[in-house]
Enzyme design. Structure first.
Site, mmCIF file in Angstrom:
data_model
loop_
_atom_site.group_PDB
_atom_site.id
_atom_site.type_symbol
_atom_site.label_atom_id
_atom_site.label_comp_id
_atom_site.label_asym_id
_atom_site.label_seq_id
_atom_site.Cartn_x
_atom_site.Cartn_y
_atom_site.Cartn_z
ATOM 1 N N LYS A 67 2.087 4.715 -1.186
ATOM 2 C CA LYS A 67 1.460 5.875 -1.823
ATOM 3 C C LYS A 67 2.018 7.112 -1.132
ATOM 4 O O LYS A 67 2.652 6.997 -0.073
ATOM 5 C CB LYS A 67 -0.064 5.808 -1.687
ATOM 6 C CG LYS A 67 -0.540 5.694 -0.238
ATOM 7 C CD LYS A 67 -2.025 5.438 -0.169
ATOM 8 C CE LYS A 67 -2.457 5.192 1.272
ATOM 9 N NZ LYS A 67 -3.866 4.835 1.351
ATOM 10 N N PRO A 68 1.817 8.295 -1.698
ATOM 11 C CA PRO A 68 2.393 9.494 -1.078
ATOM 12 C C PRO A 68 2.012 9.664 0.395
ATOM 13 O O PRO A 68 2.854 10.081 1.201
ATOM 14 C CB PRO A 68 1.837 10.636 -1.932
ATOM 15 C CG PRO A 68 1.612 10.020 -3.264
ATOM 16 C CD PRO A 68 1.165 8.599 -2.969
ATOM 17 N N ASP A 100 2.761 2.945 7.712
ATOM 18 C CA ASP A 100 1.555 2.144 7.542
ATOM 19 C C ASP A 100 1.805 0.813 6.852
ATOM 20 O O ASP A 100 1.474 0.626 5.686
ATOM 21 C CB ASP A 100 0.475 2.939 6.794
ATOM 22 C CG ASP A 100 -0.887 2.257 6.865
ATOM 23 O OD1 ASP A 100 -0.996 1.182 7.490
ATOM 24 O OD2 ASP A 100 -1.839 2.794 6.287
ATOM 25 N N ASP A 106 0.831 -1.213 0.000
ATOM 26 C CA ASP A 106 0.000 0.000 0.000
ATOM 27 C C ASP A 106 0.865 1.262 0.000
ATOM 28 O O ASP A 106 0.568 2.234 0.690
ATOM 29 C CB ASP A 106 -0.951 0.001 1.203
ATOM 30 C CG ASP A 106 -2.088 1.011 1.051
ATOM 31 O OD1 ASP A 106 -2.447 1.345 -0.104
ATOM 32 O OD2 ASP A 106 -2.621 1.477 2.073
ATOM 33 N N ASN A 122 1.720 7.535 2.612
ATOM 34 C CA ASN A 122 2.434 6.612 3.483
ATOM 35 C C ASN A 122 3.941 6.861 3.508
ATOM 36 O O ASN A 122 4.711 6.037 3.986
ATOM 37 C CB ASN A 122 2.141 5.162 3.098
ATOM 38 C CG ASN A 122 0.758 4.746 3.525
ATOM 39 O OD1 ASN A 122 0.140 5.376 4.381
ATOM 40 N ND2 ASN A 122 0.242 3.698 2.915
#
Length: 179
Positions: free
Chosen positions: A24-25, A55, A22, A27
């Protein structure tokens, strides 16, 4: 530099047998630290930046008896997930390479590479469409950097960088002005 640092951090997780699933920016957390020698910020002095990959709630081990993704179950953020994850298939470290490429695309282009009207439309785009070229979104985007991003976003896993370390090394070369 920050995506390169994220790739290095993710490589450490991969070496421990963990796939994030997962990235993504949201995280990736960047902190700015005061100059170590004085403990304070000084005008005109570069501050130290530290990147943290956050995360790991969807992370899974790459070895062992359990599957990474149960068949048919889609987990993650659709705009940043690779096609195999969007189909609910097993993923490996190359899924995180895709997500790092999608993150870099977002940072450079100002939007994720795939964004449909709803979750299902986005999942379909991830599997069936190519992203808009970055140079069309932001004129002046370096073509070598765009090539790096699009290698990360290859639909076929085997055509992506084989590891996050390979991506980090490629970004190092780009940062040094090498082809």
């Amino acid at each position: 530099q920050m995506v390169r640092d994220a790739a290095r951090a993710v490589q450490v997780a991969h070496e421990q047998g963990i796939v994030h699933r997962d990235l993504k920016p949201e995280n990736l957390m960047v902190t700015t630290a005061a100059k170590p020698s004085t403990g304070r910020f000084e005008k005109g002095k570069a501050a130290a930046h530290h990147l943290y990959v956050m995360d790991f709630g969807l992370a899974r081990a790459t070895e062992g008896a359990s599957q990474l993704t149960m068949s048919g179950l889609v987990v993650g953020t659709p705009s940043y997930m690779p096609p195999e994850q969007a189909r609910g298939e097993r993923v490996d470290a190359r899924a995180d390479v895709w997500s790092l490429g999608a993150t870099l695309y977002d940072l450079l282009g100002g939007r994720p590479p795939f964004k449909g009207e709803n979750v299902y439309a986005t999942l379909r785009e991830v599997q069936e469409r190519d992203p808009v070229p970055l140079r069309r979104l932001k004129s002046g985007t370096d073509s070598d950097l765009e090539t790096i991003v699009f290698k990360c976003l290859e639909k076929e896993m085997a055509r992506r960088y084989g590891s996050a370390a390979e991506l980090a090394d490629e970004l190092d070369r780009w940062l040094e002005g090498e082809p």
